[in-house]
Design an enzyme around this catalytic site. Structure first.
Site, PDB file in Angstrom:
ATOM      1  N   HIS A   1       3.210  11.728  10.177  1.00 10.52           N
ATOM      2  CA  HIS A   1       1.906  11.588   9.524  1.00 10.52           C
ATOM      3  C   HIS A   1       0.891  12.533  10.139  1.00 10.52           C
ATOM      4  O   HIS A   1       0.193  13.266   9.458  1.00 10.52           O
ATOM      5  CB  HIS A   1       1.448  10.142   9.731  1.00 10.52           C
ATOM      6  CG  HIS A   1       0.540   9.650   8.675  1.00 10.52           C
ATOM      7  ND1 HIS A   1       1.010   9.107   7.512  1.00 10.52           N
ATOM      8  CD2 HIS A   1      -0.797   9.620   8.597  1.00 10.52           C
ATOM      9  CE1 HIS A   1      -0.015   8.746   6.764  1.00 10.52           C
ATOM     10  NE2 HIS A   1      -1.127   9.064   7.404  1.00 10.52           N
TER      11      HIS A   1
ATOM     12  N   LYS B   1       0.860  -1.200   0.000  1.00  9.62           N
ATOM     13  CA  LYS B   1       0.000   0.000   0.000  1.00  9.62           C
ATOM     14  C   LYS B   1       0.894   1.246   0.000  1.00  9.62           C
ATOM     15  O   LYS B   1       0.627   2.216  -0.716  1.00  9.62           O
ATOM     16  CB  LYS B   1      -0.926  -0.012   1.218  1.00  9.62           C
ATOM     17  CG  LYS B   1      -2.024   1.035   1.188  1.00  9.62           C
ATOM     18  CD  LYS B   1      -1.607   2.429   1.667  1.00  9.62           C
ATOM     19  CE  LYS B   1      -2.767   3.424   1.623  1.00  9.62           C
ATOM     20  NZ  LYS B   1      -2.363   4.765   2.101  1.00  9.62           N
TER      21      LYS B   1
END
Ligand code: NDP
Length: 421
Positions: free
Chosen positions: A374, A261
């Site tokens: 993130h 991913k």
């Protein structure tokens, strides 16, 4: 800092300054910069033809990963997506790869396979023998179905006929030149299906390209371990941990899936920016990852303590003409930004991007963890979700850097910001 003002990094510039810098350094033509600055949408007539039942357009950020060196050429890679950390990670990975002279990529021959399938064939072996004996007619039918691709140096390259139970399959390997090839292959496959159907006195069950290919693009890097050091860990330790995480992916499908991913974060974002069929790309990639029967990582990382070696193997079915590529001005700009003129260029750039994207993700994972970077980038989206608008978005994003990144906290801080005004 020593009394001097350091030049701003690319990500710290305003959008207008970024466009100016790209023009100044010769990476972007002035008219392309003007086009980007004006936030053009697609003309209604174009949008109506690219989508059935069209209601509107769906804007997503269009950014670039900087200084990705691929086969000795430095590229800016356009990326489209909704996840803020993806471009940041790509640029970070590209920077680390530069320490090893960038990414080297080898591309396979660009071919697409078409399948013509007949079902419930009474005598499959006899049908295979008949079709094989008339292979010359198949070559003629293919040429007649799409003469222009032969003029361009492409077209049918190989024919194989096989019985699979009561099915008979004709496999057509076609060179679509600069196109991705789906429509072209379908046209040829349908023409062959029609002709062979007459020989067999039955209609073909289906005639369509396959998105599968087992001939991957191969991207490699060799990076001095110092380039992957983190604030708290030396490069050799980080490299060993990256190699261990990579090895674990080969025995754990849960990890392999998320590893891939992360690779597709880059490849899909760049495929969309190139106006290409991202479903075709992702389907082929995951089928390839599962080729052995188990879902496997597309990358492998190893280290000898001095260098970190990485390799990505990934099929990339792309085109630089055809499909929607010419209808999407931002796709054309993406090609110019990335110095992409051929399918091989596009494949090389996207494979290199996937590899460095994976490196950045693994380094964060085995080092400081994925969440600090993130969530810092996610703060902007959180600020907007909490209701911030205009200049409040920047102010609230800033405040969220040093506190809980939850919607509740964001709403509290926004209320305070407004009260303090
Ligand atoms: P097109 O159908 O647009 O065909 C390519 C076009 O590009 C042709 O018109 C060709 O012209 C022209 N062309 C110009 N220069 C070149 C060149 N140097 N080499 C090759 N062609 C050139 O695109 P594709 O066949 O690539 O099909 C891609 C589209 O198919 C995508 O939009 C995809 O989404 C869609 N699709 C995908 C499927 C899948 O993946 N399963 C299934 C069905 C459709 P000329 O004819 O004069 O040669």
């Amino acid at each position: 800092y020593g009394g001097k003002i350091l030049p701003k990094k690319f990500y710290q510039l305003s959008r207008e300054e970024r466009l100016q810098q790209l023009v100044a350094e010769g990476s972007l033509a002035e008219n392309d910069a003007d086009y980007l600055a004006a936030n053009h949408v697609l003309p209604s007539a174009v949008a109506a033809h690219l989508g059935e039942n069209q209601l509107g357009q769906f804007p997503l950020p269009y950014g670039i990963a900087r200084t990705l060196m691929v086969n000795g050429v430095t590229r800016n890679v356009a990326m489209v997506g909704e996840e803020p950390s993806v471009v940041a990670a790509a640029s970070n990975g590209a920077r680390m790869a530069l320490a090893g002279g960038g990414v080297q990529v080898a591309v396979p021959e660009h071919t697409v396979t078409g399948e013509v399938v007949f079902a419930d064939v009474a005598d499959p072996d006899a049908a295979v023998a008949l079709i094989s004996s008339r292979e010359d007619d198949i070559w003629d039918a293919a040429a007649y179905a799409h003469p222009s691709i032969i003029g361009r140096g492409g077209g049918l390259k190989q024919v194989q006929v096989q019985a699979i139970g009561q099915f008979v399959k004709i496999r057509l390997v076609i060179d679509p030149q600069a196109a991705m090839g789906a429509n072209m292959v379908n046209t040829i496959a349908e023409a062959v299906a029609h002709m062979v159907g007459q020989w067999l006195h039955q209609e073909a069950l289906l005639a369509i390209l396959s998105n599968y290919t087992d001939d991957p693009v191969v991207a490699t890097v060799a990076i001095p371990v110092a380039a992957v050091a983190t604030k708290s860990l030396p490069g050799s330790v980080v490299a060993a941990r990256i190699a261990a995480a990579s090895a674990f992916g080969f025995i754990d499908e849960e990890r392999a899936t998320t590893n891939n991913k992360g690779i597709m974060n880059g490849i899909e974002a760049a495929t969309i920016a190139l106006g290409n069929d991202y479903r075709a790309v992702s389907t082929a990639v995951h089928a390839y990852a599962a080729q052995s029967g188990a879902y496997q990582p597309l990358t492998r990382w190893t280290t000898d303590g001095k260098m970190l070696h990485g390799q990505l193997r990934v099929p990339l079915q792309l085109g630089v003409v055809g499909g929607a590529t010419a209808a999407l001005p931002l796709a054309q700009i993406a090609m110019r930004l990335g110095k992409i003129a051929t399918v091989a260029d596009a494949q090389a750039v996207l494979a290199a991007l996937g590899l460095v994207q994976n490196l950045a993700a693994l380094r964060a994972l085995v080092g400081p963890g994925i969440q600090s970077g993130h969530m810092a980038l996610q703060a902007g989206a959180l600020a907007i979700a909490a209701g911030a608008t205009g200049t409040e978005i920047d102010a609230l994003t800033h405040l969220l850097q040093t506190t809980d990144k939850t919607i509740g906290r964001a709403k509290e801080l926004l209320a305070q910001l407004r009260a303090d005004k």
